[in-house]
Design a protein around this motif. Sequence first.
Motif, PDB file in Angstrom:
ATOM      1  N   ILE A  92      -1.513  -3.937   3.456  1.00 49.03           N
ATOM      2  CA  ILE A  92      -1.068  -3.036   1.776  1.00 49.03           C
ATOM      3  C   ILE A  92       0.248  -2.843   2.796  1.00 49.03           C
ATOM      4  O   ILE A  92       0.914  -1.728   3.376  1.00 49.03           O
ATOM      5  N   ASP A  93       1.275  -2.448   1.542  1.00 46.07           N
ATOM      6  CA  ASP A  93       2.774  -2.442   1.817  1.00 46.07           C
ATOM      7  C   ASP A  93       3.235  -0.976   1.021  1.00 46.07           C
ATOM      8  O   ASP A  93       3.278  -0.555  -0.349  1.00 46.07           O
ATOM      9  N   LYS A  94       2.526   0.034   1.614  1.00 46.01           N
ATOM     10  CA  LYS A  94       2.099   1.559   1.623  1.00 46.01           C
ATOM     11  C   LYS A  94       3.583   2.053   0.809  1.00 46.01           C
ATOM     12  O   LYS A  94       3.102   2.585  -0.346  1.00 46.01           O
ATOM     13  N   ASN A  95       4.666   1.971   1.730  1.00 39.88           N
ATOM     14  CA  ASN A  95       5.681   2.520   0.612  1.00 39.88           C
ATOM     15  C   ASN A  95       5.787   1.906  -0.952  1.00 39.88           C
ATOM     16  O   ASN A  95       6.184   2.854  -1.351  1.00 39.88           O
ATOM     17  N   LEU A  96       6.018   0.949  -0.801  1.00 37.63           N
ATOM     18  CA  LEU A  96       6.086  -0.260  -2.100  1.00 37.63           C
ATOM     19  C   LEU A  96       5.332   0.753  -3.542  1.00 37.63           C
ATOM     20  O   LEU A  96       5.300   0.490  -4.415  1.00 37.63           O
ATOM     21  N   LEU A  97       3.728   0.355  -2.755  1.00 29.74           N
ATOM     22  CA  LEU A  97       2.363   0.283  -4.130  1.00 29.74           C
ATOM     23  C   LEU A  97       3.240   2.427  -4.075  1.00 29.74           C
ATOM     24  O   LEU A  97       2.312   2.269  -4.951  1.00 29.74           O
ATOM     25  N   ASP A  98       2.940   2.964  -3.137  1.00 30.16           N
ATOM     26  CA  ASP A  98       2.496   4.753  -3.752  1.00 30.16           C
ATOM     27  C   ASP A  98       4.616   4.680  -4.260  1.00 30.16           C
ATOM     28  O   ASP A  98       4.192   5.490  -4.867  1.00 30.16           O
ATOM     29  N   ARG A  99       5.681   3.893  -4.286  1.00 28.71           N
ATOM     30  CA  ARG A  99       6.581   4.152  -5.119  1.00 28.71           C
ATOM     31  C   ARG A  99       5.926   3.645  -6.456  1.00 28.71           C
ATOM     32  O   ARG A  99       6.458   3.859  -7.658  1.00 28.71           O
ATOM     33  N   LYS A 100       5.297   2.056  -6.583  1.00 28.74           N
ATOM     34  CA  LYS A 100       5.150   1.776  -7.825  1.00 28.74           C
ATOM     35  C   LYS A 100       3.894   2.611  -8.575  1.00 28.74           C
ATOM     36  O   LYS A 100       4.281   3.015  -9.905  1.00 28.74           O
TER      37      LYS A 100
END
Length: 153
Positions: free
Chosen positions: A53-61
């Motif tokens: 999971i792209d943690k940074n991208l999903l957190d930001r989204k």
Amino acid sequence: MKVYFIFEIKDEFVNLYLDNSRILFNILRNIYFLERDEVEFGYSLFRQITNPIDKNLLDRKIFLYCHQDIPYSKRSNIHYINNLYRNEISRLIVKKSYIRLEMEQAKSSFFDILKEYSNNYFVCDFKNFDFFFLSHCNLEEVSVYMSYNKMLV
């Protein structure tokens, strides 16, 4: 409190286990409860089944999607929904290999949000034998569906 682990399953395994998600749940559950000396084998199997999971991208989204809602807040790496009108208290933590959702009620708004980002999320509560593919489930009937899964395992 219910604790769900959400995994992004690879396409070939979604196609393989969509109609028989109980087998996928049992594989992930066995990995979850592995003994210490078998962790390397379990990790290898886990990497074959799941996508990172792209943690940074999903957190930001998630933050951008929710930040204007009054019941939502984020502290450190934890997303919170505390909606008194819906009687909902949920906490979501995004990791690189899974998403952890803790909630006090039968349904969380985070399910609706996550459903927008991937069609391959598989939701598991290993202690209560609850499991379902997020994209192939009517979220209004989640608690009924989970009770049905308990009978199958």
